[in-house]
Design a protein around this motif. Structure first.
Motif, PDB file in Angstrom:
ATOM      1  N   GLY A  42       0.822  -1.186   0.000  1.00  0.00           N
ATOM      2  CA  GLY A  42       0.000   0.000   0.000  1.00  0.00           C
ATOM      3  C   GLY A  42       0.865   1.248   0.000  1.00  0.00           C
ATOM      4  O   GLY A  42       2.095   1.182  -0.017  1.00  0.00           O
ATOM      5  N   GLN A  43       0.216   2.412   0.036  1.00  0.00           N
ATOM      6  CA  GLN A  43       0.942   3.689  -0.023  1.00  0.00           C
ATOM      7  C   GLN A  43       1.432   4.131   1.348  1.00  0.00           C
ATOM      8  O   GLN A  43       2.253   5.041   1.454  1.00  0.00           O
ATOM      9  CB  GLN A  43       0.052   4.782  -0.639  1.00  0.00           C
ATOM     10  CG  GLN A  43      -0.911   5.473   0.325  1.00  0.00           C
ATOM     11  CD  GLN A  43      -2.031   4.578   0.822  1.00  0.00           C
ATOM     12  OE1 GLN A  43      -2.298   3.514   0.269  1.00  0.00           O
ATOM     13  NE2 GLN A  43      -2.704   5.015   1.879  1.00  0.00           N
ATOM     14  N   GLY A  44       0.919   3.489   2.393  1.00  0.00           N
ATOM     15  CA  GLY A  44       1.356   3.803   3.743  1.00  0.00           C
ATOM     16  C   GLY A  44       0.480   4.828   4.428  1.00  0.00           C
ATOM     17  O   GLY A  44      -0.220   5.627   3.777  1.00  0.00           O
ATOM     18  N   THR A  45       0.495   4.801   5.752  1.00  0.00           N
ATOM     19  CA  THR A  45      -0.222   5.782   6.556  1.00  0.00           C
ATOM     20  C   THR A  45       0.705   6.234   7.686  1.00  0.00           C
ATOM     21  O   THR A  45       1.380   5.415   8.312  1.00  0.00           O
ATOM     22  CB  THR A  45      -1.547   5.199   7.098  1.00  0.00           C
ATOM     23  OG1 THR A  45      -2.286   6.213   7.780  1.00  0.00           O
ATOM     24  CG2 THR A  45      -1.326   4.026   8.041  1.00  0.00           C
ATOM     25  N   GLN A  46       0.739   7.546   7.898  1.00  0.00           N
ATOM     26  CA  GLN A  46       1.682   8.109   8.863  1.00  0.00           C
ATOM     27  C   GLN A  46       1.145   7.969  10.288  1.00  0.00           C
ATOM     28  O   GLN A  46      -0.011   8.323  10.568  1.00  0.00           O
ATOM     29  CB  GLN A  46       1.925   9.591   8.556  1.00  0.00           C
ATOM     30  CG  GLN A  46       2.807  10.311   9.565  1.00  0.00           C
ATOM     31  CD  GLN A  46       4.256   9.870   9.489  1.00  0.00           C
ATOM     32  OE1 GLN A  46       4.837   9.796   8.402  1.00  0.00           O
ATOM     33  NE2 GLN A  46       4.863   9.597  10.635  1.00  0.00           N
ATOM     34  N   VAL A  47       1.991   7.483  11.172  1.00  0.00           N
ATOM     35  CA  VAL A  47       1.701   7.440  12.596  1.00  0.00           C
ATOM     36  C   VAL A  47       2.753   8.270  13.313  1.00  0.00           C
ATOM     37  O   VAL A  47       3.958   8.039  13.139  1.00  0.00           O
ATOM     38  CB  VAL A  47       1.728   5.992  13.132  1.00  0.00           C
ATOM     39  CG1 VAL A  47       1.632   5.979  14.658  1.00  0.00           C
ATOM     40  CG2 VAL A  47       0.592   5.180  12.518  1.00  0.00           C
ATOM     41  N   THR A  48       2.302   9.246  14.072  1.00  0.00           N
ATOM     42  CA  THR A  48       3.211  10.098  14.819  1.00  0.00           C
ATOM     43  C   THR A  48       2.821  10.064  16.293  1.00  0.00           C
ATOM     44  O   THR A  48       1.663  10.340  16.629  1.00  0.00           O
ATOM     45  CB  THR A  48       3.164  11.544  14.308  1.00  0.00           C
ATOM     46  OG1 THR A  48       3.480  11.564  12.909  1.00  0.00           O
ATOM     47  CG2 THR A  48       4.169  12.414  15.061  1.00  0.00           C
ATOM     48  N   VAL A  49       3.774   9.708  17.132  1.00  0.00           N
ATOM     49  CA  VAL A  49       3.534   9.611  18.570  1.00  0.00           C
ATOM     50  C   VAL A  49       4.363  10.683  19.262  1.00  0.00           C
ATOM     51  O   VAL A  49       5.596  10.680  19.187  1.00  0.00           O
ATOM     52  CB  VAL A  49       3.898   8.219  19.109  1.00  0.00           C
ATOM     53  CG1 VAL A  49       3.528   8.117  20.586  1.00  0.00           C
ATOM     54  CG2 VAL A  49       3.193   7.127  18.305  1.00  0.00           C
ATOM     55  N   SER A  50       3.684  11.591  19.927  1.00  0.00           N
ATOM     56  CA  SER A  50       4.367  12.673  20.616  1.00  0.00           C
ATOM     57  C   SER A  50       4.645  12.279  22.067  1.00  0.00           C
ATOM     58  O   SER A  50       3.886  11.544  22.680  1.00  0.00           O
ATOM     59  CB  SER A  50       3.539  13.948  20.568  1.00  0.00           C
ATOM     60  OG  SER A  50       2.310  13.748  21.248  1.00  0.00           O
ATOM     61  N   SER A  51       5.742  12.827  22.591  1.00  0.00           N
ATOM     62  CA  SER A  51       6.131  12.484  23.970  1.00  0.00           C
ATOM     63  C   SER A  51       5.531  13.456  24.971  1.00  0.00           C
ATOM     64  O   SER A  51       4.945  14.463  24.620  1.00  0.00           O
ATOM     65  CB  SER A  51       7.650  12.494  24.082  1.00  0.00           C
ATOM     66  OG  SER A  51       8.153  13.752  23.701  1.00  0.00           O
TER      67      SER A  51
END
Length: 123
Positions: free
Chosen positions: A114-123
């Motif tokens: 697939g094209q991918g999906t962004q996951v961003t985890v902030s601290s």
């Protein structure tokens, strides 16, 4: 030919949860195990999880074992990745792919990404 579309990514605080989906179309993928990989900036694509064609067996990278759960709904041609207790180091683009056989943790053993999906985890 199989088309894959990931969704469900986003921005979440550390300790939070996200559920990724990967819906396939075209040639049926229900006969195949499906994998989840991720790629962080400047790093190689790495194995996250694999779910068997039946959905009864899943394999996980050590870094996500106990926090992530892979599943699938073959009636909806969709695989899922439930991600709990997220950490900043989980930040990456997440991809799903169709496993063609061989080493389950090796990206080269997978077709139809697939094209991918962004996951961003902030601290």
């Amino acid at each position: 030919q199989v088309q894959l579309v990931e969704s469900g990514g986003g921005l979440v605080q550390a300790g939070g949860s996200l559920r990724l989906s990967c819906t396939t179309s075209g040639r049926s993928s229900t006969r195949y195990s499906m994998g989840w990989f991720r790629q962080a900036p400047g790093k190689e694509r790495e194995f996250v999880a694999q779910i068997s064609s039946s959905g009864y067996r899943a394999l996980y990278a050590a870094s996500v074992e106990g926090r992530f759960t892979a599943s699938r709904d073959n009636g909806k041609n969709t695989v899922f990745l439930q991600m709990n207790s997220l950490k900043p180091e989980d930040t990456a683009v997440y991809y799903c792919a169709v496993f063609r056989g061989g080493d389950y943790y090796a990206a080269e053993e997978y077709d139809y990404w697939g094209q991918g999906t962004q996951v961003t985890v902030s601290s």
